[in-house]
Design an enzyme around this catalytic site. Structure first.
Site, mmCIF file in Angstrom:
data_model
loop_
_atom_site.group_PDB
_atom_site.id
_atom_site.type_symbol
_atom_site.label_atom_id
_atom_site.label_comp_id
_atom_site.label_asym_id
_atom_site.label_seq_id
_atom_site.Cartn_x
_atom_site.Cartn_y
_atom_site.Cartn_z
ATOM 1 N N LYS A 92 25.380 -5.078 -2.361
ATOM 2 C CA LYS A 92 26.853 -5.103 -2.376
ATOM 3 C C LYS A 92 27.434 -4.474 -1.120
ATOM 4 O O LYS A 92 28.644 -4.396 -0.968
ATOM 5 C CB LYS A 92 27.372 -4.321 -3.586
ATOM 6 C CG LYS A 92 26.928 -4.850 -4.925
ATOM 7 C CD LYS A 92 27.433 -3.908 -6.028
ATOM 8 C CE LYS A 92 26.633 -4.050 -7.298
ATOM 9 N NZ LYS A 92 26.811 -2.891 -8.188
ATOM 10 N N HIS A 125 5.058 5.491 11.711
ATOM 11 C CA HIS A 125 4.554 5.425 10.333
ATOM 12 C C HIS A 125 3.618 6.628 10.204
ATOM 13 O O HIS A 125 2.400 6.487 10.198
ATOM 14 C CB HIS A 125 3.825 4.093 10.124
ATOM 15 C CG HIS A 125 3.563 3.723 8.689
ATOM 16 N ND1 HIS A 125 3.706 4.606 7.631
ATOM 17 C CD2 HIS A 125 3.158 2.552 8.141
ATOM 18 C CE1 HIS A 125 3.386 3.990 6.510
ATOM 19 N NE2 HIS A 125 3.064 2.741 6.792
ATOM 20 N N ARG A 161 11.384 3.589 3.671
ATOM 21 C CA ARG A 161 10.987 2.617 4.710
ATOM 22 C C ARG A 161 12.239 1.842 5.095
ATOM 23 O O ARG A 161 12.955 1.334 4.224
ATOM 24 C CB ARG A 161 9.904 1.666 4.212
ATOM 25 C CG ARG A 161 9.628 0.542 5.227
ATOM 26 C CD ARG A 161 8.436 -0.296 4.872
ATOM 27 N NE ARG A 161 7.189 0.457 5.040
ATOM 28 C CZ ARG A 161 5.991 -0.056 4.876
ATOM 29 N NH1 ARG A 161 5.857 -1.326 4.565
ATOM 30 N NH2 ARG A 161 4.900 0.691 5.036
ATOM 31 N N ARG A 208 0.792 -1.226 0.000
ATOM 32 C CA ARG A 208 0.000 0.000 0.000
ATOM 33 C C ARG A 208 0.827 1.280 0.000
ATOM 34 O O ARG A 208 0.564 2.203 -0.758
ATOM 35 C CB ARG A 208 -0.927 0.062 1.241
ATOM 36 C CG ARG A 208 -2.203 -0.696 1.112
ATOM 37 C CD ARG A 208 -2.568 -1.294 2.448
ATOM 38 N NE ARG A 208 -1.574 -2.280 2.771
ATOM 39 C CZ ARG A 208 -1.642 -3.549 2.363
ATOM 40 N NH1 ARG A 208 -2.687 -3.955 1.741
ATOM 41 N NH2 ARG A 208 -0.676 -4.406 2.626
ATOM 42 N N THR A 209 1.802 1.354 0.887
ATOM 43 C CA THR A 209 2.495 2.634 1.054
ATOM 44 C C THR A 209 3.230 2.998 -0.235
ATOM 45 O O THR A 209 3.092 4.109 -0.751
ATOM 46 C CB THR A 209 3.465 2.561 2.251
ATOM 47 O OG1 THR A 209 2.751 2.026 3.363
ATOM 48 C CG2 THR A 209 4.013 3.924 2.603
HETATM 49 N N1 CP Z 1 -0.179 -0.061 5.899
HETATM 50 C C1 CP Z 1 1.002 -0.333 5.305
HETATM 51 O O1 CP Z 1 2.043 0.272 5.639
HETATM 52 O O2 CP Z 1 0.954 -1.274 4.316
HETATM 53 P P1 CP Z 1 2.196 -1.769 3.457
HETATM 54 O O3 CP Z 1 3.153 -2.426 4.421
HETATM 55 O O4 CP Z 1 1.631 -2.695 2.431
HETATM 56 O O5 CP Z 1 2.846 -0.538 2.850
#
Ligand code: CP
Length: 311
Positions: free
Chosen positions: A88, A137, A109, A59-60
C-alpha cells in the site's frame, strides 16, 4: 570467553568485526551448537525474531527461523512484501518501527545499499543485515569463513578462488572484507564486465593478496577453495548484457580432474548452471554443508545478540 560485544548490537557490516570478534563468534558457534537441547532452548525462550525480506530468500530466512526455534524462541515476519502494507506504500522506516514493537531482534533484507544501517538508526532492538543491495551480506561471510574453518581446518594460508559475478554479488564483498583479517591468497575470476568494483574494496586492497583472472583454468591447480557465485540476472540494467555472460563458468567433473584432489567447492546459493549437479555427491562439494553451518552460526549470533552471557 571475552566480553560479548554483540549483545544488544546491530550486525550491519562485516567491516565492523575484527578478527578477534570473528573468532569469538566461531568459538561461540562451536559451543552453542553442542549444547544440550534443553540448555540451548533457554537462550531465546520468550523472545521473538521479526523479519522483513524485500527480496526473495530461502536459506537466510529459513536458517534464521530454524536457529531461533532451536533457541526456544519464535519468529514472525514478512517474506512477501506484496502481502503486507508495503504494497500500500508503507515506508521502510514505518515498517521497521512497527516490527520493532513486536519483536526482540529484526532481520532485514532490502535492495538498497545502506538500508540496514538506516533501519538500525530507527529501531530500539538490534537489526541484523540479511543482505543489502549489492553491498553486504555480513552473516553469509561469517558462515563462509566458519565453513572453511570446519572443512579445511584453517583459514590462514588458504588459496581461494572467487568465481563468477564479482560486480553485483554482495556476498563477495562481505567475504573479501572478512578474509582481509587472515593471511590468504585470493584469485578473482570473472568475465571483464563482471569484475570486482575497485572502489568497494579500496580499504582492503593492500591487506589482501589479490589477483584477477578471466580464465579459471589459469589458476585452478593452485586453489584450495573455489567459491562460486551466481550471475545476478536481477541486478543487470540491460538483460542483453546478462545473456552475454550467463554460463561463462561451470564447475563440473572435468574441472575437478584439473584441480587439487581435496579442493572444496563453496557457493552461497542458490546455484544455477555454474555448478553441475553431477558433482553434488563428491567430497569436494561442500555447499550444502555450508548452508547447514549457516543455521548453527546464525543461532550463535542470535544467542549473542539476545544474551549478555549466553555461554
Ligand atoms: N545465500 C543466501 O543469501 O541465500 P538466500 O538468498 O536463499 O537467502
Amino acid at each position: 570467553m571475552p566480553n560479548n560485544h554483540l549483545y544488544d548490537h546491530d550486525i550491519v557490516s562485516i567491516k565492523d568485526f575484527t578478527k578477534q570478534d570473528l573468532e569469538f563468534i566461531f568459538r561461540s558457534t562451536d559451543k552453542i551448537s553442542t549444547l544440550r537441547p534443553n540448555e540451548k532452548s533457554e537462550l531465546g525462550k520468550g523472545r521473538t525474531l521479526g523479519y522483513i525480506f524485500y527480496e526473495p530468500s530461502t536459506r537466510t530466512r529459513m536458517s534464521f527461523e530454524a536457529a531461533m526455534a532451536s533457541l526456544g524462541g519464535s519468529s514472525i515476519g514478512i517474506f512477501d512484501p506484496k502481502s503486507s502494507s508495503i504494497e500500500k506504500g508503507e515506508s521502510l522506516a514505518d515498517t521497521i518501527r512497527i516490527i520493532d514493537l513486536y519483536s526482540d531482534v529484526i532481520i532485514l533484507r532490502h535492495p538498497l545499499d545502506g538500508s540496514s544501517r538506516f533501519a538500525g538508526e530507527l529501531s530500539r532492538n538490534p537489526i541484523i543485515n540479511a543482505g543489502s543491495g549489492s553491498e553486504e551480506h555480513p552473516t553469509q561471510a561469517m558462515l563462509d569463513l566458519y565453513t572453511m574453518l570446519k572443512e579445511k581446518k584453517k583459514i590462514n594460508n588458504l588459496t581461494i578462488g572467487i568465481v563468477g559475478d564479482l560486480k553485483y554479488g554482495r556476498t563477495v564483498y562481505s567475504l573479501l572484507y572478512a578474509l582481509a583479517n587472515y593471511n590468504v591468497e585470493v584469485h578473482l575470476i570473472s568475465p571483464s564486465i563482471l569484475g570486482i568494483r575497485k572502489e568497494s574494496i579500496y580499504d582492503i586492497r593492500k591487506k589482501l593478496k589479490l589477483y584477477e583472472h578471466s580464465q579459471l583454468e589459469d589458476i585452478l591447480p593452485k586453489l584450495d577453495v573455489i567459491y562460486v557465485t551466481r550471475i545476478q540476472r536481477e541486478r543487470f540494467p540491460d538483460i542483453q548484457e546478462y545473456e552475454k555472460v550467463k554460463g561463462t563458468y561451470t564447475i563440473d567433473n572435468n574441472i575437478l580432474t584439473k584441480a587439487k584432489p581435496d579442493v572444496s567447492i563453496m557457493h552461497p546459493m542458490p546455484r544455477m548452471e555454474e555448478i553441475s549437479h553431477s558433482i553434488d555427491d563428491t567430497n569436494n562439494a561442500i555447499y550444502f554443508k555450508q548452508a547447514a553451518y549457516g543455521k548453527e552460526l546464525r543461532a550463535a549470533l542470535l544467542a549473542l545478540v539476545l544474551n549478555e552471557n549466553p555461554i
